[in-house]
Design a protein around this motif. Structure first.
Motif, PDB file in Angstrom:
ATOM      1  N   GLY A  45      11.962 -21.597  -4.473  1.00 24.30           N
ATOM      2  CA  GLY A  45      11.669 -20.601  -5.512  1.00 24.30           C
ATOM      3  C   GLY A  45      12.380 -19.293  -5.224  1.00 24.30           C
ATOM      4  N   GLY A  46      12.326 -18.862  -3.950  1.00 27.64           N
ATOM      5  CA  GLY A  46      12.990 -17.616  -3.568  1.00 27.64           C
ATOM      6  C   GLY A  46      14.475 -17.694  -3.885  1.00 27.64           C
ATOM      7  N   ASP A  47      15.106 -18.784  -3.477  1.00 27.45           N
ATOM      8  CA  ASP A  47      16.556 -18.896  -3.683  1.00 27.45           C
ATOM      9  C   ASP A  47      16.937 -19.046  -5.160  1.00 27.45           C
ATOM     10  OD1 ASP A  47      16.816 -18.592  -1.025  1.00 27.45           O
ATOM     11  OD2 ASP A  47      17.691 -20.558  -0.603  1.00 27.45           O
ATOM     12  N   ILE A  48      16.079 -19.703  -5.930  1.00 29.86           N
ATOM     13  CA  ILE A  48      16.367 -19.846  -7.372  1.00 29.86           C
ATOM     14  C   ILE A  48      16.334 -18.459  -8.018  1.00 29.86           C
ATOM     15  CG2 ILE A  48      15.491 -20.766  -9.580  1.00 29.86           C
ATOM     16  CD1 ILE A  48      14.317 -23.141  -7.893  1.00 29.86           C
ATOM     17  N   ALA A  49      15.307 -17.677  -7.655  1.00 28.08           N
ATOM     18  CA  ALA A  49      15.173 -16.332  -8.226  1.00 28.08           C
ATOM     19  C   ALA A  49      16.359 -15.466  -7.822  1.00 28.08           C
ATOM     20  CB  ALA A  49      13.864 -15.709  -7.746  1.00 28.08           C
ATOM     21  N   VAL A  50      16.725 -15.536  -6.552  1.00 28.59           N
ATOM     22  CA  VAL A  50      17.834 -14.732  -6.036  1.00 28.59           C
ATOM     23  C   VAL A  50      19.128 -15.090  -6.777  1.00 28.59           C
ATOM     24  CG1 VAL A  50      19.262 -14.388  -3.968  1.00 28.59           C
ATOM     25  CG2 VAL A  50      16.780 -14.417  -3.758  1.00 28.59           C
ATOM     26  N   TRP A  51      19.332 -16.378  -6.988  1.00 29.61           N
ATOM     27  CA  TRP A  51      20.560 -16.821  -7.656  1.00 29.61           C
ATOM     28  C   TRP A  51      20.593 -16.350  -9.120  1.00 29.61           C
ATOM     29  CZ3 TRP A  51      25.196 -18.235  -6.390  1.00 29.61           C
ATOM     30  CH2 TRP A  51      26.020 -18.807  -7.355  1.00 29.61           C
ATOM     31  N   CYS A  52      19.452 -16.498  -9.815  1.00 28.13           N
ATOM     32  CA  CYS A  52      19.404 -16.106 -11.235  1.00 28.13           C
ATOM     33  C   CYS A  52      19.666 -14.602 -11.376  1.00 28.13           C
ATOM     34  CB  CYS A  52      18.050 -16.463 -11.856  1.00 28.13           C
ATOM     35  SG  CYS A  52      17.811 -18.239 -12.049  1.00 28.13           S
TER      36      CYS A  52
END
Ligand code: NAI
Length: 675
Positions: free
Chosen positions: A317-324
């Motif tokens: 979740g953290g990485d998905i948010a960071v990427w978006c």
């Protein structure tokens, strides 16, 4: 009359040659483009009035993106000789380089492959300082070599160490870097481009020359030393057997040097060998085209998200948010406590520093990522992605609430690795709203995203999800909901077999090496550690009832109990420091043992791949191959599991399965697909 080139002679008798391929959005070179350029250059040689030539592009996409790979693919598919095309390009660019008048490439945007080779054949290069410019020779990434003169002209212009480093990595350089190393002569703002080009043609200043030291590197003994260093560097990344093209380039350069035109001829000969049926280059070309196909699928939807809400700020979740947020979307990130959000914010800063460099851009990206423990973003978001623990009860409780609070048109997606949508959506009032948007770890590296469609999922939401994934620069593959969906369903038997090999007493390093020797980007043991052993166990437990002959190894559960979860806890099957494996002791297995291990592991993937095609989990074998390559790093030069099956033939595969089944049991029963 040219279809793809416009010519215009100005009052100073400079001929402006505008490249504008009439049937594609970017300038790419096919035989017709070369024939027309040949005719124009031929006319110039005969003309006495023209005092200079400027080549520029009419396309907003840039100067030129290189050879037309669709054209090459069509020629190969029709079993036509590709050498005519290679020779034509080399000859036309040689004629351009030999023109007695000053020639200049005016470069805006992309200037790659054959496009850069055309620019290199000009005496001068001027780049537009107001645009993001990429200059490079990426042929090695397709398993081929730059055969239109680039292999010779680039090192000759900027020196062998830099030139060959560019050619061997395939990496592009920015305009600023290109100016620094002498690849472009001038870097000027858009409004002054024309004037700078005219002045350069009329005054024809001395062209860029490599330094004395760089020339010294061309003498034979120095070439031999440099070539040996480069071979060692390349060997750290790829083997000659699997990726011959960088080795061929080094060999030919060592033999002829950049001052000898024979280097170009040798490269053209190499291409023929490299593009042979079944070879690495053919498989990499296919992967390139598959990637375009996936991008095109994403482009079909015009949905654009502005606000994404992610629930669960852990590894995924953290990485998905960071990427978006890096893609410019407004992102709210929710977790149970403010502390659980800290890790993601730290990772964001690290990634943005690496990718953006510029302080203002880093700040802007950080501003897009909003901690949101209360979950206020749910009511406003266009896309909501759930990435909490892999526990069906936790997920159900969440979606029950989300359905009430989210906008009626918002995409409601789960990032579950293995739980079928039909198990989560039973608590929802409208189960058609739930779909899967399944990312791969690490999000910033893995291009693939599975869009999972359940029996009840609304097709319109699936279309929108494809558009969203394309918007955030990932590759969508549409799959049907089943335990593990596509990629994890293929990976799980492979990972469990790796743990079984460990239990049999094989060293983790030896197991990983067996598969990296086969060509996988990472061995299964390290992969399990990186995914997280808790996630692997949850997925394995979930999938085990669906696999007839599978048992979850005890060791996995014991390690999870001891909180040895892999990279995230610093210990899994390996020890980790700052995300890297610590123990460096190499474990050796005999070649025969290593080959058997690789066979046992890869054949678990292959059997499941065949079952997925048979059950229609994914539309076709091409998509399955693309998913495994972009989602797991499956050996790209082998073309993917289905391509591997095709190259071996069903008969051969059945024979291998029969032998494995005899030795290791029923889990190696070949899928009905093979009969
Ligand atoms: P994780 O354990 O690293 O993170 C889960 C996070 O969710 C934790 O920060 C936890 O505090 C939070 N959380 C739990 N319940 C919550 C709730 N009710 N509200 C808000 N936050 C809550 O797990 P990871 O690895 O990020 O996995 C998350 C999901 O993504 C799982 O479904 C997993 O199967 C899936 N996934 C995992 C991959 C991996 O490589 N780890 C790859 C692809 C998918």
């Amino acid at each position: 009359m040219s279809k793809h080139w416009q010519t215009y002679e100005d009052e100073q008798h400079i001929l402006w040659l505008r490249f504008d391929r009439n049937d594609t959005s970017a300038n790419i070179i096919n035989m017709e483009v070369l024939d027309e350029l040949d005719a124009i250059i031929g006319g110039l040689s005969a003309s006495s009035s023209i005092c200079g030539l400027v080549i520029e592009s009419e396309k907003s996409a840039g100067f030129c993106s290189g050879a037309d790979l669709h054209y090459i693919n069509a020629q190969l598919a029709a079993q036509k000789d590709i050498l005519d095309f290679i020779d034509k390009g080399r000859e036309v660019f040689a004629k351009l380089a030999d023109l007695p008048i000053p020639t200049l490439a005016l470069i805006s945007g992309t200037c790659m492959g054959g496009g850069l080779e055309m620019a290199l054949a000009c005496r001068y290069r001027i780049a537009n300082a107001d645009q993001k410019i990429h200059l490079g020779l990426p042929e090695v990434q397709l398993g081929i070599v730059p055969a239109w003169g680039g292999i010779q002209r680039l090192p000759r212009l900027i020196g062998a160490p830099q030139g060959l480093a560019m050619v061997l990595s395939g990496r592009a350089v920015s305009a600023r870097r290109a100016k620094k190393i002498g690849l472009v002569d001038l870097l000027v703002p858009q409004r002054q481009l024309k004037r700078a080009a005219i002045q350069t043609i009329l005054k024809h200043p001395p062209k860029h020359k490599r330094s004395v030291l760089q020339s010294f590197m061309e003498i034979k003994p120095m070439r031999m030393i440099l070539a040996s260093v480069m071979r060692k560097q390349v060997a750290k990344k790829v083997s000659r057997e699997h990726y011959p093209s960088p080795y061929l380039m080094i060999d030919q350069w060592a033999r002829y040097g950049s001052d000898n035109v024979k280097l170009q001829m040798a490269s053209a000969d190499d291409i023929k060998q490299l593009l042979a049926e079944g070879g690495t280059a053919r498989n990499l070309l296919r992967i390139f085209l598959l990637r375009e196909q996936l991008q095109a699928a994403g482009k079909q939807s015009d949905f654009k998200a502005k606000h994404v809400h992610v629930i669960g700020a852990g590894t995924m979740g953290g990485d998905i948010a960071v990427w978006c947020a890096l893609q410019g979307l407004y992102v709210t990130l929710q977790d149970q406590t403010p502390e659980s959000l800290c890790g993601a914010i730290k990772r964001a800063h690290k990634l943005y520093k690496k990718k953006l460099k510029d302080r203002a851009a880093i700040r802007d990206a950080m501003d897009c990522l909003i901690p949101d423990v209360a979950g206020d973003g749910v009511a406003r978001a266009d896309v909501i992605i759930e990435a909490v623990f892999e526990d069906v009860k936790v997920k159900q409780a969440l979606f029950k609430q989300l359905e009430q609070r989210a906008r009626p048109d918002a995409i409601l997606a789960t990032n579950t690795s293995s739980i079928p949508l039909g198990e989560i959506n039973t608590v929802m009032q409208d189960p058609s709203r739930l779909l899967g948007i399944h990312f791969f770890n690490p999000v910033a590296k893995m291009l693939l995203v599975e869009i999972v469609c359940g029996d009840q999922t609304d097709q319109k939401q699936i279309q929108k999800a494809n558009g969203f994934v394309h918007q955030i620069k990932r590759l969508p593959v549409n799959v049907k909901s089943c335990p593990g969906f596509l990629v994890n369903r293929l990976l799980m038997p492979y990972l469990l077999e790796a743990v079984r090999l460990l239990e049999e007493g094989n060293a983790a390093r030896a197991i990983d090496k067996a598969t990296t020797d086969f060509g996988m980007a990472m061995g299964p043991i390290e992969l399990a550690d990186r995914v997280g052993l808790d996630v692997c166990l949850a997925v394995a437990n979930h999938l085990a009832p669906y696999f007839k002959h599978e048992q979850v190894p005890k060791e996995l559960a014991q390690m999870v109990e001891k909180k040895q979860l892999g990279v995230k806890t610093g210990r899994g099957f390996y020890y980790y420091k700052h995300g890297h494996v610590c123990s460096k002791i190499e474990a050796v297995a005999s070649a025969q043992a290593s080959q058997l291990m690789a066979e046992r592991l890869i054949f678990r993937i292959i059997n499941e791949a065949a079952a997925c095609i048979r059950e229609g989990i994914v539309a076709n074998g091409d998509l399955l191959d693309a998913a495994m390559i972009f989602g797991t790093g499956f050996a790209p030069f082998r073309g993917g599991p289905m391509h591997y099956i095709q190259s071996q033939g069903k008969q051969q595969i059945r024979t291998t399965f029969a032998a494995l089944e005899k030795q290791f049991g029923e889990r190696y029963q070949a899928d009905p697909y093979f009969y």
